[in-house]
Design a protein around this motif. Structure first.
Motif, mmCIF file in Angstrom:
data_model
loop_
_atom_site.group_PDB
_atom_site.id
_atom_site.type_symbol
_atom_site.label_atom_id
_atom_site.label_comp_id
_atom_site.label_asym_id
_atom_site.label_seq_id
_atom_site.Cartn_x
_atom_site.Cartn_y
_atom_site.Cartn_z
ATOM 1 N N ARG A 194 0.839 -1.198 0.000
ATOM 2 C CA ARG A 194 0.000 0.000 0.000
ATOM 3 C C ARG A 194 0.870 1.241 0.000
ATOM 4 O O ARG A 194 1.928 1.264 0.631
ATOM 5 C CB ARG A 194 -0.871 0.056 1.258
ATOM 6 N N LEU A 195 0.391 2.282 -0.667
ATOM 7 C CA LEU A 195 1.007 3.600 -0.605
ATOM 8 C C LEU A 195 -0.079 4.621 -0.295
ATOM 9 O O LEU A 195 -1.276 4.341 -0.464
ATOM 10 C CB LEU A 195 1.690 3.970 -1.930
ATOM 11 N N ALA A 196 0.341 5.795 0.141
ATOM 12 C CA ALA A 196 -0.598 6.884 0.407
ATOM 13 C C ALA A 196 0.042 8.199 0.005
ATOM 14 O O ALA A 196 1.246 8.404 0.188
ATOM 15 C CB ALA A 196 -0.995 6.919 1.882
ATOM 16 N N GLY A 197 -0.770 9.098 -0.544
ATOM 17 C CA GLY A 197 -0.304 10.420 -0.919
ATOM 18 C C GLY A 197 -0.372 11.382 0.250
ATOM 19 O O GLY A 197 -0.635 11.002 1.397
ATOM 20 N N LEU A 198 -0.132 12.641 -0.033
ATOM 21 C CA LEU A 198 -0.082 13.680 0.990
ATOM 22 C C LEU A 198 -1.356 13.700 1.829
ATOM 23 O O LEU A 198 -2.464 13.798 1.301
ATOM 24 C CB LEU A 198 0.117 15.044 0.319
ATOM 25 N N GLY A 203 -5.659 2.783 2.212
ATOM 26 C CA GLY A 203 -6.978 2.308 1.816
ATOM 27 C C GLY A 203 -6.852 1.130 0.875
ATOM 28 O O GLY A 203 -6.666 -0.004 1.294
ATOM 29 N N VAL A 204 -6.919 1.394 -0.434
ATOM 30 C CA VAL A 204 -6.817 0.334 -1.425
ATOM 31 C C VAL A 204 -5.476 -0.380 -1.278
ATOM 32 O O VAL A 204 -4.467 0.211 -0.909
ATOM 33 C CB VAL A 204 -6.987 0.923 -2.846
ATOM 34 N N ASN A 205 -5.482 -1.676 -1.546
ATOM 35 C CA ASN A 205 -4.298 -2.521 -1.455
ATOM 36 C C ASN A 205 -3.841 -2.902 -2.850
ATOM 37 O O ASN A 205 -4.660 -3.334 -3.679
ATOM 38 C CB ASN A 205 -4.639 -3.807 -0.695
ATOM 39 N N GLY A 206 -2.554 -2.757 -3.136
ATOM 40 C CA GLY A 206 -2.009 -3.265 -4.378
ATOM 41 C C GLY A 206 -1.592 -4.718 -4.223
ATOM 42 O O GLY A 206 -1.273 -5.175 -3.125
ATOM 43 N N ALA A 309 -13.699 2.336 0.565
ATOM 44 C CA ALA A 309 -12.414 2.956 0.234
ATOM 45 C C ALA A 309 -12.285 3.234 -1.256
ATOM 46 O O ALA A 309 -11.324 3.880 -1.674
ATOM 47 C CB ALA A 309 -11.257 2.070 0.693
ATOM 48 N N ALA A 310 -13.209 2.738 -2.058
ATOM 49 C CA ALA A 310 -13.222 3.019 -3.496
ATOM 50 C C ALA A 310 -14.670 3.060 -3.946
ATOM 51 O O ALA A 310 -15.454 2.162 -3.624
ATOM 52 C CB ALA A 310 -12.447 1.962 -4.278
ATOM 53 N N TRP A 365 -12.809 7.815 5.534
ATOM 54 C CA TRP A 365 -12.786 7.169 4.220
ATOM 55 C C TRP A 365 -12.506 8.161 3.098
ATOM 56 O O TRP A 365 -11.953 7.788 2.056
ATOM 57 C CB TRP A 365 -14.125 6.470 3.967
ATOM 58 N N GLU A 366 -12.887 9.414 3.308
ATOM 59 C CA GLU A 366 -12.673 10.428 2.273
ATOM 60 C C GLU A 366 -11.192 10.726 2.047
ATOM 61 O O GLU A 366 -10.828 11.375 1.060
ATOM 62 C CB GLU A 366 -13.416 11.716 2.630
ATOM 63 N N ARG A 367 -10.325 10.236 2.925
ATOM 64 C CA ARG A 367 -8.884 10.479 2.794
ATOM 65 C C ARG A 367 -8.130 9.261 2.263
ATOM 66 O O ARG A 367 -6.900 9.242 2.267
ATOM 67 C CB ARG A 367 -8.307 10.905 4.141
ATOM 68 N N THR A 368 -8.831 8.246 1.804
ATOM 69 C CA THR A 368 -8.137 7.089 1.237
ATOM 70 C C THR A 368 -7.759 7.370 -0.216
ATOM 71 O O THR A 368 -8.477 8.066 -0.933
ATOM 72 C CB THR A 368 -9.011 5.825 1.307
ATOM 73 N N PRO A 369 -6.621 6.842 -0.676
ATOM 74 C CA PRO A 369 -6.166 7.160 -2.037
ATOM 75 C C PRO A 369 -6.885 6.352 -3.104
ATOM 76 O O PRO A 369 -7.375 5.245 -2.862
ATOM 77 C CB PRO A 369 -4.680 6.784 -1.998
ATOM 78 N N SER A 370 -6.950 6.921 -4.290
ATOM 79 C CA SER A 370 -7.276 6.156 -5.491
ATOM 80 C C SER A 370 -6.004 5.463 -5.965
ATOM 81 O O SER A 370 -4.891 5.917 -5.690
ATOM 82 C CB SER A 370 -7.793 7.083 -6.595
ATOM 83 N N LEU A 371 -6.160 4.366 -6.696
ATOM 84 C CA LEU A 371 -5.013 3.678 -7.294
ATOM 85 C C LEU A 371 -5.260 3.528 -8.788
ATOM 86 O O LEU A 371 -6.230 2.891 -9.207
ATOM 87 C CB LEU A 371 -4.792 2.310 -6.651
#
Length: 540
Positions: A194-198, A203-206, A309-310, A365-371
């Motif tokens: 997982r990664l997260a932006g600023l 959230g989403v898992n790769g 999360a998506a 949840w509004e702060r989880t990243p898109s992938l």
């Protein structure tokens, strides 16, 4: 299909000043290699040894290991050797174990990254060997319980005389993003990361690789065997991680170049060496939880407005069409294939960025990243990113911890046994990608129609292209298709909201006894499509 740990939910803020790696580096590589042997395995059955301390390292090291692994029979690692004091921990107890701030690896160094080795325990039974690459040589990461705040759990000591330790299950990475440090990445569990932006949370898992997901033959889970993390040489430089993956059907080497920012970026190069023919390969895989939302509140007796999360699957297909498919928590397993040639990109996207959408004070949840994934080059098998399908799996779920929505690219052609493949792609973790000068789907709602069994849908499109400079809607043509089932004649309505730059299309579907209905909606002006294509699968 579940990746149960969300370490951000109960995470404590870790200060960054004065951090050092104090003794986490060391241990003879022979001890690490011995720990990797599966219980009862003979020397002939054992996987090739991992590099010893002080061994030189290059970009060829892990691909060479993958070839050595892939060209011999698979040897599973033991997972039943986790000490009971760690295996029996609850989620909360496991998440309470954190490395002490002063013992973060590379903490306080100018490049801004700091590493936290994650112990085995709770759900995480796979042993992952961790190595640093500093000044071009390998340095194994060693276990020392004194480096951890256990949160009250009993951490075992290393077995004297044997070098046997509980071992690690992965690694958490903190990074300086903007002016502050935050959790940036986690590699843990099977081959998840997982990664997260600023200012985002995980959230989403790769998933580095997927084999036979939701297949009647059963899913095969490739697993991290070792992670090699290169020490960045300067501030602003990316963090490079080399991952060794092993599985019954293949071995693989992944090189991930990670760059923090408002959107976190990953440039990925992979080498796959197949032991068996693979006819169901998943590339660029990802998964996220979707429990309920405005268009799907099945069985949701919950004070919150939404939990996910998506919000949907976004696709830019090989023909350039922009597709938006809201995701669901269905009553029964649903598998959708979006057949394509040469996809330009796809991803699980979190479009909803307002607290009011979710009303969840405990988990933002509004702060989880898109992938978002953009395919690159591939060699070794023709058409790996050519003919195939973006595949969406939606699994019934009764808990937000379940990552029940899965997306990946499935190549059409099988991969023969004894094949070496090289491929690349890029990931963007953060805000959703730009879709060009067209209107995007900004909302989907559904509920009971005018009479049973009819269903009412309301789909919002938002964008300046829908309006003239004077604020009036441009002449619009609706392309609306249902099959099976039928659209209720005379029930389609348009609602124009210039202040929101939004046009809402409301219509009713009569399923006519069908167990599933596919819906397609887009808006055109003067014969030219000016919106995303909205797709939806209705099921009872």
């Amino acid at each position: 299909m579940t990746h149960p740990t969300d370490l951000t939910r109960h995470a404590r803020s870790l200060p960054q000043a004065g951090l050092s790696r104090r003794g986490l580096i060391g241990a003879a590589a022979s001890g690490v290699a011995l720990a990797l042997l599966p219980a009862g395995a003979s020397a002939q059955e054992a996987a090739p040894a991992l590099p010893a301390a002080g061994s030189p390292f290059s970009d060829a090291t892990v691909p060479d290991l993958a070839r050595a692994y892939g060209n011999r029979p698979f040897a599973a690692l033991a997972t039943d050797d986790v000490p009971e004091s760690l295996k029996s921990l609850s989620r909360e107890q496991y998440e309470a174990i954190r490395i002490r701030p002063n013992d973060l690896i590379w903490g306080g160094e100018p490049h801004g990254f700091a590493l936290e080795p994650l112990l085995r325990g709770f759900y995480y039974t796979d042993r992952v060997a961790l190595f640093l690459v500093e000044d071009g040589v390998v340095r194994p990461v060693s276990y020392d319980p004194a480096r951890y705040d256990s949160g009250g759990a009993a951490l075992p000591e290393a077995a004297k005389g044997t070098g046997t330790t509980p071992g690690f299950s992965g690694i958490r990475i903190r990074a300086k993003v903007g002016e502050a440090h935050q959790d940036f990445a986690i590699f843990q569990g099977a081959c998840f990361f997982r990664l997260a932006g600023l200012d985002q949370i995980f959230g989403v898992n790769g998933r580095a690789l997927m084999l036979r997901p939701a297949d009647a033959r059963g899913e095969e889970f490739p697993r991290w065997r070792a992670l090699f993390i290169e020490r960045p040489k300067a501030p602003g430089a990316p963090l490079v991680i080399h991952g060794l993956i092993d599985s019954e059907s293949l071995a693989a080497a992944f090189r991930l170049e990670l760059t923090p920012g408002e959107t976190a970026n990953a440039a990925i190069q992979a080498t796959l060496v197949t032991r068996k023919q693979i006819d169901h390969l998943g590339l660029g895989g990802m998964q996220a939880p979707f429990l309920f939302g405005p268009h799907d509140r099945r069985g949701a007796d919950d004070a919150r407005a939404a939990v996910y999360a998506a919000s949907g699957l976004q696709i830019r297909n090989g023909g350039g069409e922009a597709i938006w498919r809201p995701v669901r928590n269905p009553e029964t397993l649903q598998i959708s294939s979006f057949v394509d040639t040469g996809p330009k990109g796809f991803g699980l996207i979190q479009r909803d960025r307002a607290f009011e959408t979710f009303q969840d004070d405990a988990h933002p949840w509004e702060r989880t990243p898109s992938l978002w994934v953009e395919p690159g080059e591939a060699t070794g098998v023709e058409g790996l990113w050519g003919e195939g399908a973006v595949t969406l799996i939606e699994i019934p779920s009764d808990a937000e911890i379940n990552e029940n929505v899965i997306a990946y690219w499935r190549p059409k052609a099988p991969v023969p046994a004894g094949t070496e493949i090289r491929l690349g792609y890029r990931q963007a973790w953060g805000r959703e990608p730009e879709i060009g000068p067209i209107a995007r789907v900004s909302g989907t709602r559904s509920g009971r129609g005018g009479a049973d069994p009819r269903r009412l849908f309301m789909v919002d499109f938002t964008g300046d292209i829908l309006f003239t400079p004077e604020g009036k809607a441009v002449p619009l043509e609706t392309v609306l298709i249902a099959g099976p089932g039928k659209l209720v004649e005379g029930a389609t309505r348009w609602y124009v909201r210039p202040d929101r730059r939004t046009v809402r299309v409301a219509f009713e579907l009569d399923p006519a006894g069908a167990k599933a209905c596919e819906l397609r909606l887009a808006l055109k002006t003067e014969g030219r499509q000016i919106t995303e294509t909205w797709l939806y699968r209705w099921t009872p």
